[in-house]
Write a protein that holds these residues in place. Structure first.
Motif, PDB file in Angstrom:
ATOM      1  N   LEU A 225       0.768  -1.174   0.228  1.00 43.25           N
ATOM      2  CA  LEU A 225      -0.114   0.203  -0.002  1.00 43.25           C
ATOM      3  C   LEU A 225       0.938   1.263  -0.024  1.00 43.25           C
ATOM      4  O   LEU A 225       0.534   2.242  -0.788  1.00 43.25           O
ATOM      5  CB  LEU A 225      -1.056  -0.143   1.203  1.00 43.25           C
ATOM      6  N   ARG A 226       1.985   1.241   0.906  1.00 44.13           N
ATOM      7  CA  ARG A 226       2.746   2.465   0.766  1.00 44.13           C
ATOM      8  C   ARG A 226       3.389   2.576  -0.553  1.00 44.13           C
ATOM      9  O   ARG A 226       3.482   3.557  -0.997  1.00 44.13           O
ATOM     10  CB  ARG A 226       3.993   2.246   1.929  1.00 44.13           C
ATOM     11  N   LYS A 227       3.901   1.722  -0.837  1.00 44.17           N
ATOM     12  CA  LYS A 227       4.574   1.629  -2.362  1.00 44.17           C
ATOM     13  C   LYS A 227       3.235   2.327  -3.495  1.00 44.17           C
ATOM     14  O   LYS A 227       3.773   3.327  -4.178  1.00 44.17           O
ATOM     15  CB  LYS A 227       4.680   0.399  -2.863  1.00 44.17           C
TER      16      LYS A 227
ATOM     17  N   ASN B 188       3.541   5.837  -5.453  1.00 48.62           N
ATOM     18  CA  ASN B 188       3.487   5.893  -6.711  1.00 48.62           C
ATOM     19  C   ASN B 188       2.500   6.725  -7.409  1.00 48.62           C
ATOM     20  O   ASN B 188       2.463   7.718  -7.952  1.00 48.62           O
ATOM     21  CB  ASN B 188       3.296   4.639  -7.504  1.00 48.62           C
ATOM     22  N   TYR B 189       1.043   6.684  -6.786  1.00 50.10           N
ATOM     23  CA  TYR B 189       0.116   7.431  -7.047  1.00 50.10           C
ATOM     24  C   TYR B 189       0.183   8.757  -6.708  1.00 50.10           C
ATOM     25  O   TYR B 189      -0.369   9.752  -7.515  1.00 50.10           O
ATOM     26  CB  TYR B 189      -1.260   6.930  -6.350  1.00 50.10           C
ATOM     27  N   ASN B 190       0.867   9.297  -5.778  1.00 53.52           N
ATOM     28  CA  ASN B 190       0.872  10.646  -5.392  1.00 53.52           C
ATOM     29  C   ASN B 190       2.182  11.374  -5.891  1.00 53.52           C
ATOM     30  O   ASN B 190       2.398  12.501  -5.560  1.00 53.52           O
ATOM     31  CB  ASN B 190       0.831  10.612  -3.737  1.00 53.52           C
TER      32      ASN B 190
ATOM     33  N   GLU C 198      -2.468   4.585 -15.516  1.00 54.18           N
ATOM     34  CA  GLU C 198      -2.990   4.313 -14.014  1.00 54.18           C
ATOM     35  C   GLU C 198      -3.062   2.604 -14.121  1.00 54.18           C
ATOM     36  O   GLU C 198      -3.515   2.249 -15.178  1.00 54.18           O
ATOM     37  CB  GLU C 198      -3.959   4.969 -13.450  1.00 54.18           C
ATOM     38  N   SER C 199      -2.642   2.043 -12.998  1.00 56.19           N
ATOM     39  CA  SER C 199      -3.122   0.732 -12.845  1.00 56.19           C
ATOM     40  C   SER C 199      -3.446   0.195 -11.300  1.00 56.19           C
ATOM     41  O   SER C 199      -3.230   1.226 -10.657  1.00 56.19           O
ATOM     42  CB  SER C 199      -2.052  -0.073 -13.384  1.00 56.19           C
ATOM     43  N   GLY C 200      -3.915  -0.658 -11.176  1.00 57.29           N
ATOM     44  CA  GLY C 200      -4.323  -1.120  -9.851  1.00 57.29           C
ATOM     45  C   GLY C 200      -5.439  -0.776  -9.536  1.00 57.29           C
ATOM     46  O   GLY C 200      -6.591   0.018  -9.855  1.00 57.29           O
ATOM     47  N   TRP C 201      -5.626  -0.548  -7.857  1.00 59.95           N
ATOM     48  CA  TRP C 201      -6.960  -0.213  -7.029  1.00 59.95           C
ATOM     49  C   TRP C 201      -7.142   1.176  -7.592  1.00 59.95           C
ATOM     50  O   TRP C 201      -8.488   1.738  -7.293  1.00 59.95           O
ATOM     51  CB  TRP C 201      -6.780  -0.669  -5.837  1.00 59.95           C
TER      52      TRP C 201
ATOM     53  N   ALA D 199      -6.153   8.156   1.339  1.00 60.48           N
ATOM     54  CA  ALA D 199      -4.706   8.480   1.466  1.00 60.48           C
ATOM     55  C   ALA D 199      -4.071   8.955   0.125  1.00 60.48           C
ATOM     56  O   ALA D 199      -3.016   9.353  -0.054  1.00 60.48           O
ATOM     57  CB  ALA D 199      -3.896   7.366   2.069  1.00 60.48           C
ATOM     58  N   VAL D 200      -5.115   8.700  -1.054  1.00 56.45           N
ATOM     59  CA  VAL D 200      -4.446   9.165  -2.441  1.00 56.45           C
ATOM     60  C   VAL D 200      -5.006  10.270  -2.928  1.00 56.45           C
ATOM     61  O   VAL D 200      -6.097  10.609  -2.648  1.00 56.45           O
ATOM     62  CB  VAL D 200      -4.646   7.920  -3.532  1.00 56.45           C
ATOM     63  N   LYS D 201      -4.315  11.128  -3.546  1.00 58.06           N
ATOM     64  CA  LYS D 201      -4.759  12.333  -4.067  1.00 58.06           C
ATOM     65  C   LYS D 201      -5.457  11.803  -5.425  1.00 58.06           C
ATOM     66  O   LYS D 201      -4.972  11.365  -6.512  1.00 58.06           O
ATOM     67  CB  LYS D 201      -3.745  13.205  -4.611  1.00 58.06           C
ATOM     68  N   ILE D 202      -6.617  12.195  -5.568  1.00 54.65           N
ATOM     69  CA  ILE D 202      -7.465  12.131  -6.721  1.00 54.65           C
ATOM     70  C   ILE D 202      -7.640  13.520  -7.474  1.00 54.65           C
ATOM     71  O   ILE D 202      -8.133  14.444  -6.861  1.00 54.65           O
ATOM     72  CB  ILE D 202      -8.855  11.379  -6.659  1.00 54.65           C
ATOM     73  N   ASP D 203      -7.284  13.666  -8.828  1.00 55.46           N
ATOM     74  CA  ASP D 203      -7.712  14.662  -9.317  1.00 55.46           C
ATOM     75  C   ASP D 203      -9.155  15.314  -9.528  1.00 55.46           C
ATOM     76  O   ASP D 203      -9.820  14.290  -9.827  1.00 55.46           O
ATOM     77  CB  ASP D 203      -6.811  14.681 -11.069  1.00 55.46           C
TER      78      ASP D 203
END
Length: 637
Positions: A300-302, A306-308, A319-322, A633-637
């Motif tokens: 998850l941290r990884k 990556n996402y942020n 993008e890939s994954g959840w 926890a992830v930044k969503i545009d």
């Protein structure tokens, strides 16, 4: 040793009078005081149908009086009634005729003889109580130790109740003479006071003695023959039979204190097995928790890092994954009302089971207060409707539901309705057998009144407040157009998920399950609530972990339909409970007839359904919290 007893027999440790639960205080007897012997019921693990004592032609007192029973006793099939046995504190009786005094034999009709022979063939046990202490038959056998030690040491075990009779070939023999052995503890009193006694154990040695060998005189006294030269009392089901019902009473002083008198009955099962099972479960759960936590947290941290990342090159990368399904992950599922209703019932069950096990662990529901466990569970389930309604209402609103009144009614009636329906059908079959296990019509009406008079209004109340409360805050917005779900691999199938997710929680609790099944189906006492509480905690932890892992894999596979699937998959251990119940039926129980088999599988279906609701609810809420946490926890545009 101390630690073991503290956990297993916490409420039974010798203590001061202040420790006794109300209504379970000791009764002090003086010499010659009458000690009443009462009958509870007849039971058999082969038929699972209890019968009341006077369903067989035993000797009756001049006036039969039944004890007023609580809800739990009625549901268990107990019908506590007085008997003609005359027992006085510390007064010996060599041999006395029980009825038709002085020495006139009892004549059993052909129908009565057939009925007794049938009950002996079905392996029925008779349950009596003296001063609320159940009768037990002492079984002595040599354990497989060294030959020299065999002569010295015998293993003693106790069997609940006594056998009605026995079979030898095709002949039936009735135990018509009962040798009662009662143990008393002499209480400390001041010098000039009369000594007081308390009953601390109640044993019986049942014997079958032929009418001719029981020499009864005009006073109703009899002499027992020598053990070697006596013939047993045969019951021929094809003709009338004559016999005498007799009994003897022997008193012995004991060092056992009143507070510890139930230890004999409750330490029948091997405590070591429980310790091994608990340690095994704890080690497995902690080992897996460590592995799962490391994998999930590192991954998850990884992912989140990556996402942020804010990098120009990232814009061109796909993008890939959840993170891909962020616009659909909180899309309301199909049938939100039914989902929230089932989860509401799961919360109700969770609260009830947690409180019952905790209270029982503290010693408030000891077996001496008969039926207390069942009564408490019924009432608690009714009152926990407030919490069930609250959680169901809040979730229903989060899932964009609008018809809260219909939702509340669904929550209050869906699961209880299924339970009541199955129990009613099974009850009709038990009625047909004239068993005392059948719930009487007034009790059924009382249960319906509790359901619609207590539970339903409380569910509505909780649902109203839950629905009015702010819905759960979802960290990302839902897109208007649903995203297409890619084709899933074979191992993402629901059934495969159920099989994988059920192994760990079931493995953590299956040894305890064996003891619970023995208590329910083989008339054993279950009182290891200290262990059961630990097992329950382990079950909650393992269900939550497995659910989080399964939902993570599902979202990584870009499948956002997790609501129903998580609920179904988290309850996967219920599938293994069902398989274990079938295994137990085939290997451990000697049930051959249709109605006992129907009762077994009917009640097992209820247990499996309840267990699925419980574990599914635990897993669902763990997964929901996890999903909200990671998307926050992830930044969503």
């Amino acid at each position: 040793e101390r630690l073991r007893y503290l956990l297993v027999l916490l409420p039974l440790l010798p203590g001061t009078d202040s420790f006794y639960v109300p209504g379970v205080a000791p009764i002090n007897f003086h010499r010659n005081d009458p000690v009443e012997i009462k009958a509870v019921k007849l039971t058999s693990s082969r038929t699972q149908l209890p019968y009341e004592y006077y369903s067989l032609p035993f000797c009756q007192p001049t006036k039969i009086t039944y004890k007023a029973e609580n809800l739990g006793e009625v549901l268990r099939g107990d019908r506590i009634v007085n008997t003609p046995f005359q027992v006085s504190m510390s007064v010996e009786k060599k041999c006395e005729v029980l009825c038709n005094l002085p020495n006139k034999p009892v004549t059993l009709t052909v129908e009565q003889s057939k009925l007794i022979a049938e009950r002996i063939r079905e392996d029925y046990y008779v349950h009596l109580i003296a001063d609320n202490l159940p009768v037990a038959t002492r079984l002595e056998f040599y354990s497989s130790r060294e030959e020299e030690e065999k002569k010295k040491e015998k293993d003693v075990q106790f069997e609940h109740g006594y056998r009605l009779g026995f079979m030898d070939g095709n002949k039936f023999y009735l135990h018509n003479h009962l040798s009662f052995i009662l143990y008393y503890h002499r209480e400390d009193v001041e010098e000039n006071q009369e000594p007081t006694y308390r009953v601390v154990r109640f044993e019986v040695i049942p014997q079958s003695i032929k009418l001719e060998d029981l020499k009864a005189d005009e006073k109703g006294l009899c002499t027992l023959p020598e053990a070697t030269g006596s013939a047993p009392q045969e019951i021929d089901p094809s003709k009338e039979n004559q016999l005498l019902f007799t009994y003897s009473v022997h008193w012995e002083e004991s060092d056992i204190k009143w507070a510890s008198r139930w230890d004999t009955y409750l330490t029948m099962s091997d405590v070591q097995i429980h310790w091994f099972s608990i340690i095994n479960s704890v080690v497995v759960v902690f080992f897996l928790s460590g592995i799962l936590s490391m994998i999930i947290i590192r991954t998850l941290r990884k992912d989140i890092a990556n996402y942020n990342k804010e990098d120009d090159i990232e814009d061109t990368m796909e993008e890939s994954g959840w993170k891909l399904v962020h616009g659909d992950v909180f899309r309301p599922p199909q049938y939100p009302m039914i989902l929230s209703s089932l989860l509401g019932s799961g919360i109700q069950l969770f609260c009830m089971i947690l409180i019952v096990i905790f209270v029982a662990m503290l010693g408030m529901l000891s077996p001496s207060s008969r039926g207390a466990l069942m009564t408490t569970a019924c009432f608690l389930f009714m009152f926990m409707g407030v919490f069930g309604g609250f959680f169901a209402g809040r979730l229903y609103r989060t899932l964009k539901g609008h018809r809260w009144k219909k939702g509340a009614f669904c929550t209050a009636t869906l699961y209880p309705g299924v339970v009541f329906g199955i129990c009613f059908v099974l009850n009709c079959f038990i009625w047909g057998k004239h068993s005392s296990g059948a719930v009487p019509f007034p009790t059924m009406v009382a249960l319906l009144c509790m359901w619609f008079g207590i539970s339903l209004p409380l569910v509505y109340l909780g649902y109203y407040f839950g629905f009015r409360k702010q819905p759960y805050d979802n960290p990302v917005r839902t897109n208007q157009i649903p995203r297409q779900i890619p084709e899933q691999r074979w191992y993402m199938n629901k059934f495969v998920g159920i099989l994988m997710a059920g192994i760990l929680p079931f493995g953590a609790m299956f040894i305890e399950l064996f003891f619970i099944f023995s208590a329910i189906w083989e008339n054993q006492f279950y009182y290891l609530f200290g262990f059961l509480f630990l097992v329950f905690i382990i079950l909650v932890v393992s269900c939550s972990q497995i659910s989080i892992v399964m939902v993570y894999f599902q979202l990584c596979a870009e499948d956002y339909r997790w609501w129903w699937r998580t609920f179904l998959v988290s309850g996967g251990s219920a599938f293994y409970v069902l398989i274990y119940a079938v295994f137990y039926f085939v290997n451990k129980l000697d049930i051959v007839e249709f109605i006992p088999s129907l009762l077994y599988f009917g009640y097992t279906a209820l247990m499996v359904l309840s267990f699925w609701l419980l574990t599914g609810t635990i897993g669902f809420y763990a997964a929901y919290m996890f999903v909200r946490k990671i998307y926050a926890a992830v930044k969503i545009d």
